[in-house]
Each structure stands twice: as C-alpha cells, then as structure tokens.
Design a protein around this motif. Structure first.
Motif, mmCIF file in Angstrom:
data_model
loop_
_atom_site.group_PDB
_atom_site.id
_atom_site.type_symbol
_atom_site.label_atom_id
_atom_site.label_comp_id
_atom_site.label_asym_id
_atom_site.label_seq_id
_atom_site.Cartn_x
_atom_site.Cartn_y
_atom_site.Cartn_z
ATOM 1 N N PRO A 403 -31.028 -18.890 -0.563
ATOM 2 C CA PRO A 403 -30.440 -20.219 -0.836
ATOM 3 C C PRO A 403 -30.954 -20.871 -2.101
ATOM 4 O O PRO A 403 -30.242 -21.675 -2.718
ATOM 5 N N TRP A 404 -32.166 -20.561 -2.517
ATOM 6 C CA TRP A 404 -32.720 -21.209 -3.705
ATOM 7 C C TRP A 404 -32.440 -20.416 -4.989
ATOM 8 O O TRP A 404 -32.862 -20.822 -6.063
ATOM 9 N N GLU A 405 -31.740 -19.304 -4.891
ATOM 10 C CA GLU A 405 -31.434 -18.496 -6.052
ATOM 11 C C GLU A 405 -30.036 -18.811 -6.588
ATOM 12 O O GLU A 405 -29.116 -19.150 -5.830
ATOM 13 N N LYS A 406 -29.886 -18.669 -7.881
ATOM 14 C CA LYS A 406 -28.598 -18.904 -8.508
ATOM 15 C C LYS A 406 -27.694 -17.693 -8.330
ATOM 16 O O LYS A 406 -28.170 -16.557 -8.302
#
Length: 478
Positions: A403-406
C-alpha cells in the motif's frame, strides 16, 4: 515487425517454460529436490532467512532431509547450464552492443573452521577506513548489463576462487568461456561491435587485455589513482646512436605537470552527477617488469597500449565533491564517442551490486550453513537459476505492490516485486519435477551416542605454495 502485446507475452511465457525444462535437464542427481528447492526460493513470501524454512512451503513437496541430501549429494551439469544461460535473450545497449561486468562477492564463513578452501575476503565496513579481511568463499560473477538506471542484470557464470588459483588467470578463463559461449549461441556475429567488459580496480585490466586479445572484446577497467604509466616512445631523431627506447616519459596520475595535452576532451550533462568532463590520452601503457604475474611469459614482456581516461563529475551528492576516476581501455585511437561509451558502460557496472544484494538479502544466497564448498556451489547455481526465471518472468507477472509503494509499469518492476507475483505465475507453468515417493527416514545416530569422528579443521588463505618462484626461474635460466 513488432510483436503485439499478447504475442509478446506468449513468447515470453514460452521462453520461461523452455528454460525451466532445460534447467531440469541440467540437474543430473537429486534433480527433483533441487528443482523444487529453486521453486521454493522464488515462491516464499518475504526474504529467505533459513534454508530449512523452504521445506515448509507447498512448492517443496519433500522433507528437510531431502533438502540436505540434495545440496550435499546432488549434481548439476554446470557446463550445460552455462550454455543454456548464454542462449537466452540478453539485454543490449542502444547500439546493439553487449556489455559484460565481472565482479566478486564473498560468501563469508568466519565461524566454519571445518569448511575447506576458505580465503580471506576483503569486506568494506560502514566507515571509510573500516575494511576487514574475513574468512569465506569468494565467488566471481559475470553478468550482462542493461542500459539506463536499472537493478536488472543477466548473470551468466559464477566461479569460486580456491587457495591455489590466481585471480587474473581464473578471471581470464572465465571471461573467455563466457564470450565463446555467447558467440556459439549467435549473440555476437562477425561485423557486430566488440563486446565491452568492465571491471573494477581489483583486476589487472592490462594483463586481461593481453590474454584476451584474440577475442572481439574491449576491456574497460578502473585503475588506482596513484598509478604511474608511460607515454608512447618519442620519434627517433636522425643520427641518434644507441638502443632506441621502448617507453616514453612517465605519466604520473598525481602530478598534472607530467600530463601532455589530451587527445580527446568531452563534456556531458548527466541527471545524477551534474556535468561530466573526460580527458583521454592515447597509447598509454604500463611499464611491465619481471614480476610473478608474467613468469610463464616467454620472451620479452609485451607492450600493452590503450586509452587512459580521466573522468571528473560535478558532484556525487549535493554536499560532497566527487574525486576523479581513472579508467583504462584496451582500445587505441578512441574517438569522442568511444570515450563516452567507455565511462558510461563503467558506471553501469554498479547495477551488479543490486543483484548481489538481492541474492543475499532476499533470495538467501549466503543463509545456508553448508560445510563443503561443493554444496555451496550447487546452492549458488540454484540461486542463479532462480534469478534467471525472475528475469524471464519480468513481462508476465502482475505488480503486487504494498500500500505504501507507488504503482510501476511492467518494464519498471524490480526483481523483488517480480518475485511477489511468481507464485501465481508458477501455477500456470510446467513443472517437470516428479511427485515424491513415500519412504521412512533413517534411524540416524542412536540417542546418547557421541560423534567419534571429529571433522578436520582447515587453515584459511593461500596455503599452497607455487611450483615456480621468481628466484627459482632465474636459476633455471641461469
């Protein structure tokens, strides 16, 4: 004619499936166990912390005893596997040129006195002067580099250096084998540009250029900033008596007053380092002496000329100024394009460091506590085969980002992100490994019985003496 997306995916899927079948045929003993062990490395969630954890995965259908038996007693036809790797699609630079990188990565075993053939491996610490020498097994890797900023490489070969081996001799034999296999596989044909081989300062690039002079390769290596080389010999004036000189004046890297006018000067704007300026001098060569490296050379020592390149970038970071880097290329008469291609190819060699980090931190290359170096060689080739499958599956997997990755496009996925989706892809690919046969484990050593056969201890380092020394050779010739 370019392939459609669906046709490209089908071709990539067929290539990956074909490699799995050929890799299985390269396993000549305990093949089912070794193949499933490689699949378990690819399908495990997260990093591999211990080899025994792989036996708990559903992709590994055998027990932990089979894993130890496969690593200790299995066999891999490494020469056949090298040929298979050379025939796979490999990345190329914009002009269609192949760029190879040779580098060493140690498998540290400081706590294994019963493991033979360990050497003192040079390891860098966090501080600038915190380098150490730790016992371990050094492995020499050769990989094909990609153009542009990427963490992908195509590993083609790995060789473990032993106590009796010479670094330059092993590297030359390894590079010769890789280049010959690439030529035999049709990766290089007559009329194609020469293959560029880049290396760091730990390799004798001038000696490698002399040994590999019969191959269509160009050597580009970093040299120490305190070296002293020689300029071409000056023209002989009419009426001069005596023996003509073999070398010209000294070229001291640390004394600019000894530098003549450069033959090539280039200026390039880079995205990461600011403005890059290069100065190049043609026909610069080292002055060879009768050292141990040339004991086997018959006759007069050769004159190995090349192009010396001084690379100076504006900055490495915003706070620190970058020192100059000295490169030596085996190509003479280099143009502006040749000089720019040489230093740009050298900067791409740092991509192999990302592969080493993936091997150790994610795939668990140095995690097993194996005693025999032959078992370490088998595990190393399993890791190389796993990494190759990730490279072939690069256009096939879906991005399973955190979720925190682009979000990233398919061509920008890193090897670690491709590995997250390999388990779903593996379910659609052929698996040549057979189902395990039910059997009962052996009794092992009876409880309470001590081991009466203690394992031998081995010394670390170059413990084998050379047959010839400089003094002995001079006595034979005298």
């Amino acid at each position: 004619m370019s392939l459609l997306p669906d046709a490209g995916r089908r071709e990539a899927f067929a290539e990956a499936s074909r490699f799995r079948g050929e890799f299985y045929e390269c396993l000549t003993a305990r093949r089912d166990e070794l193949f499933q062990l490689s699949d378990a490395v690819l399908c495990m969630d997260g990093a591999v912390k211990a080899a025994v954890d792989l036996t708990l995965l559903p992709e590994h259908r055998r027990g932990h005893g089979a894993m130890y038996g496969g690593l200790n007693h299995g066999r891999i036809d490494t020469q056949r596997l090298r040929t298979v790797l050379a025939g796979l699609p490999v990345p190329r630079f914009s002009d269609g040129r192949l760029v190879l990188d040779v580098d060493v990565s140690p498998w540290l075993r400081s706590d294994a006195p019963c493991s033979p053939e360990r050497l003192f491996c040079h390891v860098y610490g966090r501080a600038k002067t915190a380098s150490q020498f730790i016992p371990g097994w050094p492995y020499w890797f050769v990989a094909v580099l990609e153009a542009g900023a990427t963490s992908w490489t195509a590993v083609l070969d790995a060789v473990r250096l032993g106590p009796v081996n010479d670094v330059t001799t092993v590297t030359a034999d390894q590079l010769r084998g890789v280049v010959e296999r690439l030529i035999a596989a049709g990766q290089w044909q007559t009329g194609d540009p020469n293959i560029v081989i880049v290396s760091d300062a730990g390799y004798d690039v001038t000696r490698l250029a002399w040994v590999l002079r019969d191959l269509p390769v160009e050597l580009v290596g970093r040299v120490r900033s305190d070296r002293v080389m020689r300029l071409p010999k000056p023209d002989r004036l009419p009426g001069t008596n005596g023996r003509p000189p073999k070398h010209g004046p000294e070229f001291r890297f640390t004394k600019p007053e000894t530098w003549p006018e450069p033959t090539v000067v280039t200026h390039t704007d880079t995205a990461d380092y600011g403005k890059a300026e290069t100065q190049a001098w043609d026909r610069i060569h080292p002055r060879l002496t009768h050292r141990a490296a040339w004991l086997e050379h018959e006759g007069e020592l050769p004159l190995i000329e090349g192009t010396l390149i001084r690379l100076k970038v504006e900055h490495l970071s915003k706070e620190r100024e970058a020192p100059a880097v000295w490169l030596w290329s085996s190509r003479t008469g280099a143009t502006d394009e040749d000089v720019d291609r040489a230093w740009k190819a050298f900067l791409r060699r740092f991509d192999l460091e990302h592969t080493f980090r993936l091997f150790k931190q994610t795939l668990g290359w140095t995690r097993p506590r194996l005693r025999e170096p032959e078992a370490a060689d088998r595990w190393t080739w399993l890791i190389i085969a796993a990494h190759t499958q990730l490279r072939l599956a690069r256009p096939l997997v879906q991005d399973r980002r955190h979720p925190w990755e682009k979000p990233a496009s398919t061509d920008r996925l890193t090897p670690a992100r491709v590995r997250r989706g390999f388990r779903n892809l593996r379910a659609t690919m052929p698996c040549p490994a057979r189902a395990p046969k039910p059997q009962r484990p052996g009794p092992g050593r009876p409880p309470g019985t001590k081991n009466r056969r203690q394992a031998p201890r081995y010394d670390v380092g170059k413990t084998v003496r050379r047959e010839k020394t400089l003094i002995a050779l001079q006595r034979l010739k005298g």
